[in-house]
Design an enzyme around this catalytic site. Sequence first.
Site, PDB file in Angstrom:
ATOM      1  N   GLU A 108      24.643 -16.274  19.840  1.00 58.46           N
ATOM      2  CA  GLU A 108      24.469 -16.738  18.454  1.00 58.46           C
ATOM      3  C   GLU A 108      23.282 -17.683  18.369  1.00 58.46           C
ATOM      4  O   GLU A 108      23.170 -18.607  19.183  1.00 58.46           O
ATOM      5  CB  GLU A 108      25.705 -17.487  17.947  1.00 58.46           C
ATOM      6  CG  GLU A 108      26.937 -16.653  17.709  1.00 58.46           C
ATOM      7  CD  GLU A 108      28.100 -17.492  17.174  1.00 58.46           C
ATOM      8  OE1 GLU A 108      27.844 -18.556  16.560  1.00 58.46           O
ATOM      9  OE2 GLU A 108      29.258 -17.090  17.382  1.00 58.46           O
ATOM     10  N   GLU A 114      33.691 -20.107  21.771  1.00 61.28           N
ATOM     11  CA  GLU A 114      33.552 -21.529  22.102  1.00 61.28           C
ATOM     12  C   GLU A 114      34.918 -22.136  22.408  1.00 61.28           C
ATOM     13  O   GLU A 114      35.284 -23.197  21.882  1.00 61.28           O
ATOM     14  CB  GLU A 114      32.833 -22.258  20.979  1.00 61.28           C
ATOM     15  CG  GLU A 114      31.454 -21.664  20.666  1.00 61.28           C
ATOM     16  CD  GLU A 114      30.708 -22.395  19.562  1.00 61.28           C
ATOM     17  OE1 GLU A 114      31.301 -23.304  18.943  1.00 61.28           O
ATOM     18  OE2 GLU A 114      29.534 -22.064  19.331  1.00 61.28           O
TER      19      GLU A 114
END
Length: 496
Positions: free
Chosen positions: A266, A119
Site C-alpha cells: 500500500e 497491519e
Amino acid sequence: MMPEKWVQSLFLLVVGIFTHASGAFVGINIGTDVSNLPPTSDLVAILKAHQITHVRLYDADSHILKALSASGIEVMVGVLNEEVLSIGESASAAATWINKNVAAYLPSTNITAISVGSEVLTSIPNAAPVLVSAMNFLHKALVAANLNFQVKVSTPQSMDIIPRSFPPSTATFNSSWNSTIYQLLQFLKSTNSYYMLNAYPYYGYTKGDGIFPIDYALFRPLSSVKQIVDPNTLFHYNSMFDAMVDATYYSIEAFNFSGIPIVVTETGWPWFGGADEPDATVENAETFINNLIKRVLNNSGPPSQPRMPINTYIYELFNEDKRPGPASEETWGVLFTNGSAVYPLRLSTSDQITENSSVVFCVVKPGADSDKLRDGLNWACGPGQANCTAIQTEQSCYYPDTLEHHASYAYNDYYQKMHSDGGTCDFGGTAMTTTNDPSSGSCHFAGSSNSNTSTGGLSPPVAFGPTNPFEGSSSSMHSLRLQHLISAAFFALVLL
C-alpha cells in the site's frame, strides 16, 4: 536422482530468468467501501482498459474473483483481521479457507498471493501470537493442494513497527515484537516469500512536523542544500518512499536475515482533505502517483539494495466514500467508478497520459429484450442527446442495419459524453461496458483509437506495469532474448 535434480535445476533457473525479465510492476488495491461500486464485469473492463496487471483484494470476494477469471490479472487475496485468530488456532480452518477462497478459483483466476490480515501487529495486537501460526497453516494447506509454488503467503505491516526509520541504516523493529517478527522472517525465508510493507510518505510528511521537505515526500528533486543523506552509509535518499523501504531492509538485516524482498502493498496520496489537511490536494496526489509509477518502473531498488526492484500496489483504485474518519479517508482513489481518471495519469515511463476520459465502450448486452432496446435507443437519441447522425440511412454506421448495432452506437455516444458527469452504461439493463472496440470499416465508435468524432480520438491507456512479454509484436525482442537465455541455461546445465 541426477535426472530429477537436473530437471529441477533447469526449472528453477528458467523461472528465475522469467521473473527477472518481467521487471518491476505497479499494481493497485481494490477497496469495496464504495457506495456506487460498478458491476464486477465493468470493474474488470476498467482494469483491462488501463492494462492493470496486478490487483490486491482485502478479502476474497467471490464475485470479483469470478469476474477476474481468464483475465490474466495477478490477484492477491486477503485474510480479514477478524479471521486471523480462528485460522491461527486451527489447521482445518486454514484448509477450509484455502479450499473455499483459493483452490476453488485456480487456475482460471490467477491468484498468486495471500495477505494474512492487515497491519496485525499494530491494529489487532491480540492476534500477534497466532499470526505466524495462521501463515504456516495456510502454507501447509497450499502444499497439500500442490499450490504452494503458485501462491505465496505473507502479511502486510505498517511502518509503525519501526519506531525510528531515519537514518535507515540504524532502523530496527520495535523490540516488543521481536519474537513474532523473528518467526515471521523465518517463515518468509523458508517459503521463498516476501515482506509486505504498507509505506505512506503522506503520513510520514504530515506527521513529521516539518522535519522533511514536501518535495522529498513527492519524489521531487531536492536542492543541494536539502539533500537527505544517511550519515552512517552516506547514501543519498531522493525520496521518503526509498528511505522507508530501506529502513525496512535494515530492520530485517538486524535479525540476520537477507534475501527477503520487500513488496509495498500500500502507498498513495489523498487528493482532497478537510480544513486541517492542506496537503491532500489534487496537485500533490497527481505528482506523487505519477512520480511513484516512474520510480518503480525504473526497475531498481533503494540505495542499500539497488538490484531489488520495489514492486508496489497503489492505494487505491476507487474512492471509498463509506470509510469513516477525516475527509481525506474518502479520496485516495485514482479513478472514478465510471473508469475516468481523477487526474491525468502517466501510467508508464512514456509521455502518454490518460486524461479524465472513458476507457471503455458501452454496447448492447447479448440477448437484450428488443422492446427495451428500442426504448433505450429512442431515449439515447432523444433526451440523452447522443449524436445519432451516423446511424441514419446510408450514413457511415447505418450498416449492419440491426437494432442491436444502432443501439450500441447510440448508447456508446451517450456514455462517452456523459460518463464523467455520472452517466451510466445501463439503459434498463440492456447495456454493458467492454474493452473491445466495436468499430468496423468506416464506422468508428466514440472512444476508439481511430475515431475522428468530437468525443473520440482517445488513445488507449498505458499500462500500470509491464505488459506480458509473450503478447503482441512489441515484445518479440523480449521473447527472443528469453529464448537465448533459456538455451544458454540448458547447455550450461548439460555441461554440469
